[in-house]
Design a protein around this motif. Structure first.
Motif, PDB file in Angstrom:
ATOM      1  N   ARG A   1       0.815  -1.221   0.000  1.00 56.85           N
ATOM      2  CA  ARG A   1       0.000   0.000   0.000  1.00 56.85           C
ATOM      3  C   ARG A   1       0.843   1.262   0.000  1.00 56.85           C
ATOM      4  O   ARG A   1       0.344   2.331  -0.320  1.00 56.85           O
ATOM      5  CB  ARG A   1      -0.921   0.028   1.219  1.00 56.85           C
ATOM      6  CG  ARG A   1      -2.055  -0.928   1.143  1.00 56.85           C
ATOM      7  CD  ARG A   1      -3.032  -0.700   2.239  1.00 56.85           C
ATOM      8  NE  ARG A   1      -2.352  -0.287   3.465  1.00 56.85           N
ATOM      9  CZ  ARG A   1      -2.940  -0.137   4.628  1.00 56.85           C
ATOM     10  NH1 ARG A   1      -4.204  -0.359   4.741  1.00 56.85           N
ATOM     11  NH2 ARG A   1      -2.255   0.241   5.691  1.00 56.85           N
ATOM     12  N   LEU A   2       2.130   1.156   0.341  1.00 57.61           N
ATOM     13  CA  LEU A   2       2.984   2.339   0.436  1.00 57.61           C
ATOM     14  C   LEU A   2       3.523   2.810  -0.906  1.00 57.61           C
ATOM     15  O   LEU A   2       4.182   3.832  -0.969  1.00 57.61           O
ATOM     16  CB  LEU A   2       4.164   2.060   1.375  1.00 57.61           C
ATOM     17  CG  LEU A   2       3.817   1.858   2.835  1.00 57.61           C
ATOM     18  CD1 LEU A   2       5.074   1.514   3.627  1.00 57.61           C
ATOM     19  CD2 LEU A   2       3.153   3.100   3.419  1.00 57.61           C
TER      20      LEU A   2
ATOM     21  N   THR B   1       9.130  -2.462  -6.031  1.00 57.58           N
ATOM     22  CA  THR B   1       8.969  -3.907  -5.871  1.00 57.58           C
ATOM     23  C   THR B   1      10.249  -4.557  -5.357  1.00 57.58           C
ATOM     24  O   THR B   1      10.190  -5.523  -4.584  1.00 57.58           O
ATOM     25  CB  THR B   1       8.554  -4.539  -7.220  1.00 57.58           C
ATOM     26  OG1 THR B   1       7.405  -3.852  -7.707  1.00 57.58           O
ATOM     27  CG2 THR B   1       8.227  -5.999  -7.057  1.00 57.58           C
ATOM     28  N   ALA B   2      11.390  -4.047  -5.757  1.00 60.15           N
ATOM     29  CA  ALA B   2      12.664  -4.601  -5.292  1.00 60.15           C
ATOM     30  C   ALA B   2      12.779  -4.475  -3.770  1.00 60.15           C
ATOM     31  O   ALA B   2      13.268  -5.385  -3.104  1.00 60.15           O
ATOM     32  CB  ALA B   2      13.836  -3.899  -5.965  1.00 60.15           C
ATOM     33  N   TYR B   3      12.313  -3.370  -3.213  1.00 65.97           N
ATOM     34  CA  TYR B   3      12.333  -3.198  -1.764  1.00 65.97           C
ATOM     35  C   TYR B   3      11.442  -4.230  -1.083  1.00 65.97           C
ATOM     36  O   TYR B   3      11.804  -4.789  -0.052  1.00 65.97           O
ATOM     37  CB  TYR B   3      11.895  -1.785  -1.395  1.00 65.97           C
ATOM     38  CG  TYR B   3      11.892  -1.524   0.087  1.00 65.97           C
ATOM     39  CD1 TYR B   3      13.079  -1.410   0.786  1.00 65.97           C
ATOM     40  CD2 TYR B   3      10.696  -1.413   0.788  1.00 65.97           C
ATOM     41  CE1 TYR B   3      13.086  -1.187   2.147  1.00 65.97           C
ATOM     42  CE2 TYR B   3      10.695  -1.192   2.147  1.00 65.97           C
ATOM     43  CZ  TYR B   3      11.889  -1.074   2.819  1.00 65.97           C
ATOM     44  OH  TYR B   3      11.884  -0.872   4.165  1.00 65.97           O
ATOM     45  N   GLN B   4      10.292  -4.507  -1.671  1.00 63.68           N
ATOM     46  CA  GLN B   4       9.383  -5.511  -1.105  1.00 63.68           C
ATOM     47  C   GLN B   4      10.001  -6.904  -1.167  1.00 63.68           C
ATOM     48  O   GLN B   4       9.853  -7.695  -0.243  1.00 63.68           O
ATOM     49  CB  GLN B   4       8.047  -5.475  -1.834  1.00 63.68           C
ATOM     50  CG  GLN B   4       7.297  -4.189  -1.593  1.00 63.68           C
ATOM     51  CD  GLN B   4       6.010  -4.096  -2.389  1.00 63.68           C
ATOM     52  OE1 GLN B   4       5.630  -5.032  -3.072  1.00 63.68           O
ATOM     53  NE2 GLN B   4       5.350  -2.970  -2.299  1.00 63.68           N
ATOM     54  N   ILE B   5      10.724  -7.198  -2.240  1.00 60.64           N
ATOM     55  CA  ILE B   5      11.397  -8.496  -2.357  1.00 60.64           C
ATOM     56  C   ILE B   5      12.506  -8.615  -1.313  1.00 60.64           C
ATOM     57  O   ILE B   5      12.661  -9.656  -0.668  1.00 60.64           O
ATOM     58  CB  ILE B   5      11.929  -8.697  -3.788  1.00 60.64           C
ATOM     59  CG1 ILE B   5      10.757  -8.855  -4.766  1.00 60.64           C
ATOM     60  CG2 ILE B   5      12.871  -9.893  -3.866  1.00 60.64           C
ATOM     61  CD1 ILE B   5      11.151  -8.827  -6.216  1.00 60.64           C
ATOM     62  N   VAL B   6      13.264  -7.540  -1.127  1.00 61.96           N
ATOM     63  CA  VAL B   6      14.326  -7.541  -0.116  1.00 61.96           C
ATOM     64  C   VAL B   6      13.725  -7.736   1.272  1.00 61.96           C
ATOM     65  O   VAL B   6      14.233  -8.531   2.079  1.00 61.96           O
ATOM     66  CB  VAL B   6      15.151  -6.235  -0.189  1.00 61.96           C
ATOM     67  CG1 VAL B   6      16.043  -6.070   1.018  1.00 61.96           C
ATOM     68  CG2 VAL B   6      15.971  -6.207  -1.456  1.00 61.96           C
ATOM     69  N   MET B   7      12.629  -7.064   1.567  1.00 62.77           N
ATOM     70  CA  MET B   7      11.977  -7.208   2.868  1.00 62.77           C
ATOM     71  C   MET B   7      11.442  -8.635   3.062  1.00 62.77           C
ATOM     72  O   MET B   7      11.487  -9.174   4.166  1.00 62.77           O
ATOM     73  CB  MET B   7      10.836  -6.200   3.020  1.00 62.77           C
ATOM     74  CG  MET B   7      11.316  -4.765   3.121  1.00 62.77           C
ATOM     75  SD  MET B   7      12.452  -4.471   4.483  1.00 62.77           S
ATOM     76  CE  MET B   7      11.366  -4.649   5.857  1.00 62.77           C
TER      77      MET B   7
END
Length: 119
Positions: A86-87, A91-97
């Motif tokens: 939602r932020l 997408t790369a940040y979401q994969i890293v997380m």
């Protein structure tokens, strides 16, 4: 000086406090889930001296507890991923997380089992 303090308090209340509450909430849920998985792994790997639920085997109870902990971890993971999506971050940040969350969960389970002497 009072104006700087007021700006800092406003910034903190608007940006820092909600993020830190979310992070600590997810970490708390992750720790609880890993403790439950570790407890199930400990019960299923060792034959404890206590009798669990009468005639049920320890391995069966341990696997059930582990499954419950994995479900809790998965629900916490999905909740965190939904909030990240939602932020509108990359997408790369979401994969890293995602990778960090899974690796931390596995390492926490290993750490708890090592402290308990389960492995």
């Amino acid at each position: 000086m009072a104006q700087v303090r007021a700006r800092w308090l406003a910034f903190y209340a608007e940006h820092v406090e909600p993020v830190s509450k979310e992070i600590f909430s997810h970490v708390e849920k992750m720790i609880i889930g890993t403790l439950i998985v570790s407890a199930g792994a400990h019960v299923s790997s060792n034959e404890p001296a206590i009798v669990l639920f009468g005639y049920l085997r320890h391995g069966l109870i341990g696997r059930g507890v582990m499954l419950f902990g994995v479900i809790l971890l998965f629900l916490n993971f999905v909740d965190g991923l939904y909030k990240l999506a939602r932020l509108n971050w990359h997408t790369a940040y979401q994969i890293v997380m995602t990778i960090v969350y899974v690796s931390l969960s596995v390492r926490l389970i290993q750490l708890i089992l090592a402290f308990r002497g389960g492995e």
